[in-house]
Design a protein around this motif. Structure first.
Motif, PDB file in Angstrom:
ATOM      1  N   MET A  69       0.741  -1.162  -0.231  1.00  0.00           N
ATOM      2  CA  MET A  69      -0.249   0.031  -0.015  1.00  0.00           C
ATOM      3  C   MET A  69       0.952   1.195  -0.116  1.00  0.00           C
ATOM      4  SD  MET A  69      -2.020   0.899   0.893  1.00  0.00           S
ATOM      5  CE  MET A  69      -1.295   0.408  -0.224  1.00  0.00           C
ATOM      6  N   SER A  70       0.403   2.199   0.874  1.00  0.00           N
ATOM      7  CA  SER A  70       1.078   3.111   0.595  1.00  0.00           C
ATOM      8  C   SER A  70       2.037   3.358   1.840  1.00  0.00           C
ATOM      9  CB  SER A  70       0.045   4.310   1.058  1.00  0.00           C
ATOM     10  OG  SER A  70      -0.466   4.243   1.941  1.00  0.00           O
ATOM     11  N   GLY A  71       2.472   4.630   1.980  1.00  0.00           N
ATOM     12  CA  GLY A  71       3.294   5.007   3.217  1.00  0.00           C
ATOM     13  C   GLY A  71       2.324   5.195   4.310  1.00  0.00           C
ATOM     14  N   ARG A  95      -3.752   1.226   1.011  1.00  0.00           N
ATOM     15  CA  ARG A  95      -4.812   0.768   0.159  1.00  0.00           C
ATOM     16  C   ARG A  95      -5.888  -0.069   0.984  1.00  0.00           C
ATOM     17  NH1 ARG A  95      -2.515   0.258  -4.613  1.00  0.00           N
ATOM     18  NH2 ARG A  95      -1.772  -1.954  -4.373  1.00  0.00           N
ATOM     19  N   SER A  96      -5.105  -1.194   1.574  1.00  0.00           N
ATOM     20  CA  SER A  96      -5.962  -1.923   2.211  1.00  0.00           C
ATOM     21  C   SER A  96      -6.015  -1.830   3.679  1.00  0.00           C
ATOM     22  CB  SER A  96      -5.168  -3.418   2.309  1.00  0.00           C
ATOM     23  OG  SER A  96      -4.130  -3.457   2.936  1.00  0.00           O
ATOM     24  N   LEU A  97      -5.441  -0.901   4.375  1.00  0.00           N
ATOM     25  CA  LEU A  97      -5.533  -0.779   5.818  1.00  0.00           C
ATOM     26  C   LEU A  97      -6.625   0.079   6.199  1.00  0.00           C
ATOM     27  CD1 LEU A  97      -1.855  -0.951   6.900  1.00  0.00           C
ATOM     28  CD2 LEU A  97      -3.624  -2.059   7.655  1.00  0.00           C
ATOM     29  N   TRP A  98      -6.750   1.074   5.561  1.00  0.00           N
ATOM     30  CA  TRP A  98      -8.012   1.942   5.946  1.00  0.00           C
ATOM     31  C   TRP A  98      -9.315   1.929   5.097  1.00  0.00           C
ATOM     32  CZ3 TRP A  98      -7.359   2.306  10.400  1.00  0.00           C
ATOM     33  CH2 TRP A  98      -6.280   2.275  11.049  1.00  0.00           C
ATOM     34  N   VAL A 156       2.570  -3.761  13.865  1.00  0.00           N
ATOM     35  CA  VAL A 156       2.862  -4.907  13.135  1.00  0.00           C
ATOM     36  C   VAL A 156       2.656  -4.595  11.510  1.00  0.00           C
ATOM     37  CG1 VAL A 156       1.465  -6.933  12.366  1.00  0.00           C
ATOM     38  CG2 VAL A 156       1.412  -5.998  14.868  1.00  0.00           C
ATOM     39  N   THR A 157       3.713  -4.305  11.035  1.00  0.00           N
ATOM     40  CA  THR A 157       3.960  -3.783   9.692  1.00  0.00           C
ATOM     41  C   THR A 157       4.771  -5.013   8.876  1.00  0.00           C
ATOM     42  OG1 THR A 157       6.125  -2.780   9.559  1.00  0.00           O
ATOM     43  CG2 THR A 157       4.196  -1.615  10.274  1.00  0.00           C
ATOM     44  N   SER A 158       4.446  -5.196   7.702  1.00  0.00           N
ATOM     45  CA  SER A 158       5.083  -6.349   7.065  1.00  0.00           C
ATOM     46  C   SER A 158       6.407  -6.592   7.082  1.00  0.00           C
ATOM     47  CB  SER A 158       4.744  -6.775   5.559  1.00  0.00           C
ATOM     48  OG  SER A 158       4.918  -5.167   4.665  1.00  0.00           O
ATOM     49  N   ARG A 159       7.055  -5.126   7.099  1.00  0.00           N
ATOM     50  CA  ARG A 159       8.651  -5.272   7.118  1.00  0.00           C
ATOM     51  C   ARG A 159       9.161  -5.401   8.629  1.00  0.00           C
ATOM     52  NH1 ARG A 159       7.940  -1.739   2.597  1.00  0.00           N
ATOM     53  NH2 ARG A 159      10.012  -1.320   1.495  1.00  0.00           N
ATOM     54  N   ARG A 160       8.325  -5.246   9.789  1.00  0.00           N
ATOM     55  CA  ARG A 160       8.816  -5.108  11.051  1.00  0.00           C
ATOM     56  C   ARG A 160       8.680  -6.781  11.277  1.00  0.00           C
ATOM     57  NH1 ARG A 160       8.223  -1.132  15.583  1.00  0.00           N
ATOM     58  NH2 ARG A 160       9.728  -2.635  16.226  1.00  0.00           N
ATOM     59  N   ARG A 219      -2.470 -12.545   1.897  1.00  0.00           N
ATOM     60  CA  ARG A 219      -3.127 -11.678   0.879  1.00  0.00           C
ATOM     61  C   ARG A 219      -2.912 -10.174   1.431  1.00  0.00           C
ATOM     62  NH1 ARG A 219      -6.659  -9.882  -1.905  1.00  0.00           N
ATOM     63  NH2 ARG A 219      -7.982 -10.068  -0.082  1.00  0.00           N
ATOM     64  N   THR A 220      -3.338  -9.780   2.464  1.00  0.00           N
ATOM     65  CA  THR A 220      -3.344  -8.422   2.952  1.00  0.00           C
ATOM     66  C   THR A 220      -2.982  -8.337   4.286  1.00  0.00           C
ATOM     67  OG1 THR A 220      -5.703  -8.393   3.667  1.00  0.00           O
ATOM     68  CG2 THR A 220      -5.311  -7.969   1.194  1.00  0.00           C
ATOM     69  N   MET A 221      -2.452  -7.127   4.962  1.00  0.00           N
ATOM     70  CA  MET A 221      -2.280  -7.247   6.061  1.00  0.00           C
ATOM     71  C   MET A 221      -3.622  -7.298   7.034  1.00  0.00           C
ATOM     72  SD  MET A 221       0.943  -6.714   6.669  1.00  0.00           S
ATOM     73  CE  MET A 221       1.308  -6.305   8.099  1.00  0.00           C
ATOM     74  N   ASP A 222      -4.695  -7.095   6.539  1.00  0.00           N
ATOM     75  CA  ASP A 222      -5.763  -7.537   7.459  1.00  0.00           C
ATOM     76  C   ASP A 222      -6.089  -8.996   7.529  1.00  0.00           C
ATOM     77  OD1 ASP A 222      -6.751  -4.742   7.672  1.00  0.00           O
ATOM     78  OD2 ASP A 222      -8.588  -5.302   6.876  1.00  0.00           O
TER      79      ASP A 222
END
Lengths: 217, 217
Positions: A1-3, B10-13, B54-58, B75-78
């Motif tokens: 997604m985005s930042g 995009r997917s988070l909010w 909780v981010t994909s990178r961390r 598929r998504t962070m959700d």
DNA sequence: GTCTATACTTCGATAGAC
DNA sequence: GTCTATCGAAGTATAGAC
């Protein structure tokens, strides 16, 4: 997604290099009307969409201002959060004291405690405080003040009604009421209502038992 | 500061364009060992630093994996959040049922309810659910299941001890205990301890009164 | 006091090689 | 199943003109 913002920003997650010395950066006055609008917008955003939605860009947009003005009035986003919290807590504290001065009773404490927006607000900040030191200190401070004010009122209400400590200590009654109010509100946010009616009527009858009717309905 | 994630992704909010049709993107199997490691790391991060961490990178870094693997398995962070929650809730639910089968008593319910990590976990998710629809539904579902399991145990404990509904309904006792446990844990997270001892001993004596000692201490 | 412009960081997600 | 590479979006924060 985005930042985004919530994961590492200089000021948001770690302490950041604060450059304490130099920095001639200008900051707006505290009594500015614009500053108030920013705080209003930020508080609404916090309540409606959670703290993660409180970004300088979104706050600016909601207030009808450029996002940079947020940075002009608040050195960091942490400062903004602390101010949102402080302003609201101070307001609620006064409201509390006023209501309890007028009618220092158990049922008034219960009524004030069950205000949903108050609970939502504090839940959001507890979650926020979980990982932001500066904010945690601020919240802890107000939590103590709130509890002290409530306890004072409750103690005088107990005296008035002749409730003794071997029935229940005022502070225990306070934490009990606070806790119930919290679960009910949290549940409601999720759409869960199992057992709410039974619990509310239990609390109400317990209050009525401890503090027999006198004037108001 | 820097960019981040929690404010608009995009997917988070928002819902995001899900592209439901095509999308040949590969997804890892559910029984993968790596997938488990990712969930472990994500859960730790959630508990220690809050959901915003909780981010994909961390998560990838904490698990000693490339962050892209997180996207490979979820598929998504959700989806990741929902899985963290589901796994933990299912585990706690089983633990609950096992403990209550062994000793269906009020005090066991109290002991289980006051587990701090459980409360931290659910607070974090309630805050998260505040602004993520898919997650809210999942949490509400498990909240109902939990409550049902607890209620069943409590009802049988009440029967056994001869506690009647005109003293307190099982469901009301449950919400009361849940609420108290929640306040105590939240307070503790902030470093506030005012009235905790009094409250705990009130609850314990109430339990002892309702459910006289029998075997275990 | 407000605006434009911009630097820099991190994020989610995907494509494609191995 | 894992890696490299990369896009595009959004975030915090600052500098400097008006």
């Amino acid at each position: 997604m985005s930042g985004g913002r919530l994961a590492s920003g200089r000021s948001l997650w770690h302490a950041g290099a604060v450059k304490a010395t130099s920095s001639a950066r200008r900051i707006g006055t505290v009594d500015s009307k614009t500053r108030g609008r920013i705080l209003d917008a930020a508080e609404r955003l916090l309540l409606d969409e959670g703290y993660a939605a409180v970004t300088s860009r979104r706050v600016g947009a909601k207030a009808g201002l450029k996002s940079q003005l947020v940075h002009y009035y608040f050195r960091t986003m942490d400062d903004l959060f602390v101010e949102i919290f402080r302003r609201r807590a101070e307001r609620d504290l006064r409201r509390f004291e006023r209501a309890l001065a007028a009618d220092p009773s158990l049922r008034t404490v219960w009524k004030l405690t069950t205000d949903p927006s108050g609970t939502v607000f504090s839940i959001e900040f507890v979650a926020l405080a979980n990982h932001r030191k500066a904010i945690r200190a601020e919240i802890a401070h107000y939590a103590e003040r709130f509890r002290a004010a409530q306890l004072k009122a409750l103690t005088s209400a107990f005296d008035k009604s002749g409730i003794t400590a071997d029935q229940i200590a005022p502070i225990a009654a306070l934490l009990l009421m606070t806790g119930v109010a919290q679960v009910l509100t949290l549940d409601e946010q999720l759409g869960v209502k199992t057992g709410h009616d039974e619990t509310v009527s239990y609390v109400q009858s317990a209050i009525a038992r401890l503090e027999p009717e006198e004037a108001n309905p």
